[in-house]
Design a protein around this motif. Structure first.
Motif, PDB file in Angstrom:
ATOM      1  N   TYR A  46       0.765  -1.251  -0.021  1.00 57.46           N
ATOM      2  CA  TYR A  46       0.133   0.041  -0.220  1.00 57.46           C
ATOM      3  C   TYR A  46       0.834   1.225   0.078  1.00 57.46           C
ATOM      4  CZ  TYR A  46      -4.021  -3.048   0.294  1.00 57.46           C
ATOM      5  OH  TYR A  46      -4.634  -3.909   0.387  1.00 57.46           O
ATOM      6  N   ARG A  50       0.718   4.032  -2.970  1.00 57.06           N
ATOM      7  CA  ARG A  50       0.409   5.661  -2.812  1.00 57.06           C
ATOM      8  C   ARG A  50       1.214   6.272  -3.771  1.00 57.06           C
ATOM      9  NH1 ARG A  50      -3.881   5.576  -0.030  1.00 57.06           N
ATOM     10  NH2 ARG A  50      -3.782   4.621   1.989  1.00 57.06           N
ATOM     11  N   GLU A  53      -1.353   6.143  -7.183  1.00 57.13           N
ATOM     12  CA  GLU A  53      -2.891   5.983  -6.872  1.00 57.13           C
ATOM     13  C   GLU A  53      -3.307   7.044  -7.688  1.00 57.13           C
ATOM     14  OE1 GLU A  53      -4.898   6.087  -3.175  1.00 57.13           O
ATOM     15  OE2 GLU A  53      -3.204   7.206  -2.138  1.00 57.13           O
ATOM     16  N   ASN A  54      -2.824   8.384  -7.609  1.00 54.82           N
ATOM     17  CA  ASN A  54      -3.467   9.518  -8.077  1.00 54.82           C
ATOM     18  C   ASN A  54      -2.943   9.771  -9.713  1.00 54.82           C
ATOM     19  OD1 ASN A  54      -5.010  10.306  -5.818  1.00 54.82           O
ATOM     20  ND2 ASN A  54      -3.056  10.888  -4.863  1.00 54.82           N
ATOM     21  N   ASP A  61     -10.393   3.548 -10.544  1.00 54.23           N
ATOM     22  CA  ASP A  61     -10.086   4.321  -9.495  1.00 54.23           C
ATOM     23  C   ASP A  61     -10.278   3.568  -8.074  1.00 54.23           C
ATOM     24  OD1 ASP A  61     -12.527   4.273  -9.518  1.00 54.23           O
ATOM     25  OD2 ASP A  61     -13.007   6.449  -9.300  1.00 54.23           O
ATOM     26  N   TRP A  62      -9.976   2.262  -8.113  1.00 51.91           N
ATOM     27  CA  TRP A  62     -10.028   1.502  -6.826  1.00 51.91           C
ATOM     28  C   TRP A  62      -9.261   1.842  -5.811  1.00 51.91           C
ATOM     29  CZ3 TRP A  62      -9.045  -3.014 -10.607  1.00 51.91           C
ATOM     30  CH2 TRP A  62     -10.419  -3.429 -11.287  1.00 51.91           C
ATOM     31  N   ASP A  63      -9.900   1.904  -4.604  1.00 51.04           N
ATOM     32  CA  ASP A  63      -9.248   2.531  -3.301  1.00 51.04           C
ATOM     33  C   ASP A  63      -8.631   1.051  -2.841  1.00 51.04           C
ATOM     34  OD1 ASP A  63      -8.316   3.068  -0.869  1.00 51.04           O
ATOM     35  OD2 ASP A  63     -10.157   4.155  -0.458  1.00 51.04           O
ATOM     36  N   TRP A  64      -7.631   0.699  -3.255  1.00 44.45           N
ATOM     37  CA  TRP A  64      -7.166  -0.693  -2.720  1.00 44.45           C
ATOM     38  C   TRP A  64      -6.939  -0.768  -1.166  1.00 44.45           C
ATOM     39  CZ3 TRP A  64      -6.650  -4.931  -5.558  1.00 44.45           C
ATOM     40  CH2 TRP A  64      -6.564  -4.966  -6.645  1.00 44.45           C
ATOM     41  N   THR A  66      -8.614   0.668   1.257  1.00 43.43           N
ATOM     42  CA  THR A  66      -9.908   0.518   1.900  1.00 43.43           C
ATOM     43  C   THR A  66     -10.761  -0.787   1.517  1.00 43.43           C
ATOM     44  OG1 THR A  66     -10.189   3.027   2.252  1.00 43.43           O
ATOM     45  CG2 THR A  66     -12.385   1.504   2.202  1.00 43.43           C
TER      46      THR A  66
END
Length: 172
Positions: A46, A50, A53-54, A61-64, A66
């Motif tokens: 994770y 980061r 991710e953006n 746009d998966w929020d891995w 969460t």
């Protein structure tokens, strides 16, 4: 959650966690790319995520982080894999056995927008190993994001199934 259900879930997590570790080990032994490795998903994954991710080049746009916590709690038999080239995260994948336990589904797969490595091929090594350990007869990639991705999976030996909107590959 009752004590019985919690104990049963912890036993499943322990048992299938060992199978996940074995599948990652088997996949790493089969790797033919220098400085490339597969791991289970963890905090280091994770942290590396980061960095991209953006990115404006991400296709999803998966929020891995969460999604992962929910996935981990709900699916103790899950498949998980993080793919690395050196210290650079190439991508993530998550899945779970099918309801009939005859197959292994890959529900989420994402490649770093900057990666050029064959993420699906690398992930498939671990997916195939885990499916084999489970006694599955097939693997399926759920909900291809678009026709180009679906066509890519078909080039890799998967067959598209319109009914389940998935790409299926038999294990021989």
């Amino acid at each position: 959650m009752t004590g019985f259900k919690l104990a049963m879930r912890e036993e499943l997590e322990r048992r299938y966690g060992e199978l996940r570790r074995q599948s990652i080990l088997m996949a790493n032994q089969a790797l033919r790319m220098p400085n490339t490795r597969l791991t289970l998903v963890d905090g280091a994954s994770y942290e590396a995520f980061r960095r991209w991710e953006n990115s404006p080049n991400r296709l999803v746009d998966w929020d891995w982080p969460t999604s992962w916590m929910s996935w981990k709690m709900n699916y103790p038999k899950r498949f998980e894999c993080a793919t690395w080239k050196g210290n650079r995260l190439i991508g993530f994948a998550m899945g779970r056995p099918t309801y009939q336990a005859t197959g292994l589904r890959l529900d989420y797969i994402e490649k770093s927008p900057e990666a050029s490595e064959p993420h699906l091929d690398l992930t498939y090594l671990a997916l195939y190993a885990y499916a084999t350990l489970l006694g599955a007869t097939h693997v399926k990639i759920m909900n291809p994001i678009n026709k180009d991705v679906r066509d890519y999976y078909e080039q890799k030996g998967f067959k598209y199934d319109l009914k389940s909107n998935s790409c299926i590959r038999r294990i021989v």
